[in-house]
Motif scaffolding. Structure first.
Motif, PDB file in Angstrom:
ATOM      1  N   GLY A   1       0.784  -1.219   0.000  1.00 24.81           N
ATOM      2  CA  GLY A   1       0.000   0.000   0.000  1.00 24.81           C
ATOM      3  C   GLY A   1       0.822   1.278   0.000  1.00 24.81           C
ATOM      4  N   GLU A   2       2.115   1.181   0.301  1.00 24.55           N
ATOM      5  CA  GLU A   2       2.968   2.363   0.298  1.00 24.55           C
ATOM      6  C   GLU A   2       3.476   2.649  -1.114  1.00 24.55           C
ATOM      7  N   ILE A   3       3.876   3.895  -1.336  1.00 27.68           N
ATOM      8  CA  ILE A   3       4.339   4.350  -2.643  1.00 27.68           C
ATOM      9  C   ILE A   3       5.672   5.062  -2.482  1.00 27.68           C
ATOM     10  N   MET A   4       6.588   4.788  -3.404  1.00 32.73           N
ATOM     11  CA  MET A   4       7.819   5.555  -3.510  1.00 32.73           C
ATOM     12  C   MET A   4       7.694   6.425  -4.757  1.00 32.73           C
ATOM     13  N   ARG A   5       7.715   7.745  -4.571  1.00 29.89           N
ATOM     14  CA  ARG A   5       7.665   8.680  -5.700  1.00 29.89           C
ATOM     15  C   ARG A   5       9.107   8.960  -6.120  1.00 29.89           C
ATOM     16  N   PHE A   6       9.478   8.410  -7.253  1.00 31.87           N
ATOM     17  CA  PHE A   6      10.842   8.437  -7.785  1.00 31.87           C
ATOM     18  C   PHE A   6      10.996   9.609  -8.747  1.00 31.87           C
ATOM     19  N   CYS A   7      12.030  10.414  -8.555  1.00 27.02           N
ATOM     20  CA  CYS A   7      12.316  11.546  -9.433  1.00 27.02           C
ATOM     21  C   CYS A   7      13.708  11.375 -10.034  1.00 27.02           C
ATOM     22  N   ASN A   8      13.811  11.674 -11.324  1.00 30.42           N
ATOM     23  CA  ASN A   8      15.092  11.540 -12.009  1.00 30.42           C
ATOM     24  C   ASN A   8      15.133  12.508 -13.179  1.00 30.42           C
ATOM     25  N   ASP A   9      16.337  12.728 -13.718  1.00 30.09           N
ATOM     26  CA  ASP A   9      16.485  13.637 -14.844  1.00 30.09           C
ATOM     27  C   ASP A   9      16.395  12.929 -16.192  1.00 30.09           C
ATOM     28  N   HIS A  10      16.347  11.609 -16.170  1.00 28.01           N
ATOM     29  CA  HIS A  10      16.204  10.837 -17.412  1.00 28.01           C
ATOM     30  C   HIS A  10      15.318   9.623 -17.158  1.00 28.01           C
ATOM     31  N   ASP A  11      14.769   9.083 -18.221  1.00 30.39           N
ATOM     32  CA  ASP A  11      13.898   7.916 -18.125  1.00 30.39           C
ATOM     33  C   ASP A  11      14.767   6.669 -17.938  1.00 30.39           C
ATOM     34  N   PRO A  12      14.694   6.010 -16.790  1.00 27.35           N
ATOM     35  CA  PRO A  12      15.600   4.903 -16.472  1.00 27.35           C
ATOM     36  C   PRO A  12      15.099   3.547 -16.992  1.00 27.35           C
TER      37      PRO A  12
END
Length: 87
Positions: free
Chosen positions: A41-52
């Motif tokens: 049920g938890e979420i990690m909001r991932f931010c990056n400068d390119h599409d991994p």
């Protein structure tokens, strides 16, 4: 849709992970560790400068159906993905 990863996200059960602030040699290990620590049920909001894309394939192979991925932003230089734990 624009999202500023430098701003805290306050929804309960959503945790920000800004990969841009992690040294490249530690990134994949840190991401896998963070995903492993999430509870259902938890979420990690991932931010990056390119599409991994290679990383996303590795996550899919390692976690299978346990982790779901949803793009929040896929603009050049602003990639935001929510990873959620299903079980």
């Amino acid at each position: 849709m624009s999202h500023d990863c430098s701003l805290p996200h306050t929804d309960a059960g959503t945790y920000a992970f800004d990969a841009r602030g992690v040294a490249k040699r530690f990134r994949h290990a840190a991401i896998f560790g963070a995903l492993s620590a999430l509870m259902p049920g938890e979420i990690m909001r991932f931010c990056n400068d390119h599409d991994p894309l290679p990383l996303l394939n590795q996550i899919g192979e390692h976690f299978g159906d346990k982790i779901k991925m949803a793009y929040i932003s896929r603009e050049p230089g602003e990639i935001v993905i929510d990873f959620s734990v299903t079980s």
